[in-house]
Design a protein around this motif. Structure first.
Motif, short mmCIF file in Angstrom:
data_model
loop_
_atom_site.label_atom_id
_atom_site.label_comp_id
_atom_site.label_asym_id
_atom_site.label_seq_id
_atom_site.Cartn_x
_atom_site.Cartn_y
_atom_site.Cartn_z
N ALA A 171 0.83 -1.20 0.00
CA ALA A 171 0.00 0.00 0.00
C ALA A 171 0.87 1.25 0.00
O ALA A 171 1.95 1.28 0.58
N ASP A 172 0.38 2.29 -0.67
CA ASP A 172 1.09 3.56 -0.75
C ASP A 172 0.83 4.35 0.52
O ASP A 172 -0.32 4.68 0.82
N PRO A 173 1.87 4.69 1.29
CA PRO A 173 1.64 5.42 2.55
C PRO A 173 1.08 6.81 2.32
O PRO A 173 0.57 7.44 3.26
N GLU A 174 1.17 7.34 1.09
CA GLU A 174 0.64 8.67 0.80
C GLU A 174 -0.86 8.64 0.51
O GLU A 174 -1.48 9.70 0.35
N VAL A 175 -1.45 7.45 0.43
CA VAL A 175 -2.88 7.33 0.11
C VAL A 175 -3.63 6.98 1.39
O VAL A 175 -3.36 5.95 2.01
N PRO A 176 -4.57 7.81 1.83
CA PRO A 176 -5.34 7.50 3.04
C PRO A 176 -6.25 6.30 2.82
O PRO A 176 -6.82 6.12 1.75
N ARG A 177 -6.37 5.48 3.83
CA ARG A 177 -7.21 4.29 3.73
C ARG A 177 -8.68 4.66 4.01
O ARG A 177 -9.26 4.25 5.01
N LEU A 178 -9.24 5.44 3.12
CA LEU A 178 -10.60 5.93 3.35
C LEU A 178 -11.66 5.12 2.61
O LEU A 178 -12.85 5.45 2.67
N GLY A 179 -11.29 4.08 1.90
CA GLY A 179 -12.27 3.25 1.21
C GLY A 179 -13.16 2.51 2.20
O GLY A 179 -12.69 2.07 3.25
N ARG A 180 -14.43 2.39 1.86
CA ARG A 180 -15.37 1.71 2.74
C ARG A 180 -16.19 0.65 1.99
O ARG A 180 -17.12 0.09 2.54
#
Length: 215
Positions: free
Chosen positions: A51-60
């Motif tokens: 996973a890219d640390p610059e991408v927030p894990r906001l998927g639901r």
């Protein structure tokens, strides 16, 4: 004369012995070499990058189904115009509902090179914002529509996919930079038990909204 015949026989015997020795060496090399792995997984499938640390894990929610098979993972190109796979391909037959993975605003809903495409700018992800794309999709939303995680934005089209079977190509960009879309999903969606629409307030299999007590 006998001496000459004896010399010819000796030379023939030496050549035969040389050929036999070469054959034995080649046979030993083949037997000792490791067997090639010709399974479909080893030949064609690559592991998804971290996973890219610059991408927030906001998927639901997953775009289709619940933890669908990844037919082809994200393969970032070495250069801006290099070969690669700028997204992931998720197994999905034609007619499968396509859902927004996170809240945002539809920035495009139309056709590109004969394929239906829907793009959603994700809310609160900076400037320029993160933008998810889904194709081939018959859109049920229009440009400017606000969506929340789990909202249906269209259905998978029967044509336009580059997969050998039905699939949805899911991409993620920030400006001109392509990112790994799986980075949007938290671990409980990536690896947890399969659920239908793990989104607060969206009806699940029992017809009731899911509890907010997710990890």
């Amino acid at each position: 004369m006998r001496h000459k015949r004896s010399q010819r026989r000796s030379r023939k015997a030496a050549r035969a012995a040389g050929r036999l020795a070469l054959l034995l060496l080649l046979t030993a090399a083949v037997l000792l070499a490791p067997a090639p792995d010709l399974t479909p997984t080893a030949a064609r499938v690559r592991a998804a990058p971290p996973a890219d640390p610059e991408v927030p894990r906001l998927g639901r929610a997953w775009p289709v189904g619940s933890r669908p098979p990844v037919l082809r993972a994200w393969e970032p190109p070495a250069t801006a115009y290099g070969r690669g796979h700028r997204g992931v391909d998720l197994s999905a037959p034609a007619g499968t509902p396509v859902r927004a993975v996170a809240a945002g605003r539809v920035s495009f809903a139309g056709r590109v090179a004969g394929k239906g495409v829907v793009s959603v700018e994700l809310a609160g992800t900076g400037d320029p914002p993160l933008r998810t794309t889904y194709e081939p999709v018959r859109a049920s939303v229009g440009k400017g529509d606000e969506v929340t995680a789990g909202d249906v934005v269209g259905t998978v089209e029967p044509a336009g996919s580059h997969c050998t079977t039905g699939c949805l190509h899911w991409g993620l960009r920030r400006g001109d930079a392509y990112l790994n879309p799986l980075s949007l999903l938290p671990p409980w969606l990536l690896h947890g038990p399969s659920r239908l629409l793990p989104v607060l307030g969206v009806p699940g299999p029992t017809g009731r909204g899911l509890s907010p007590a997710h990890p």
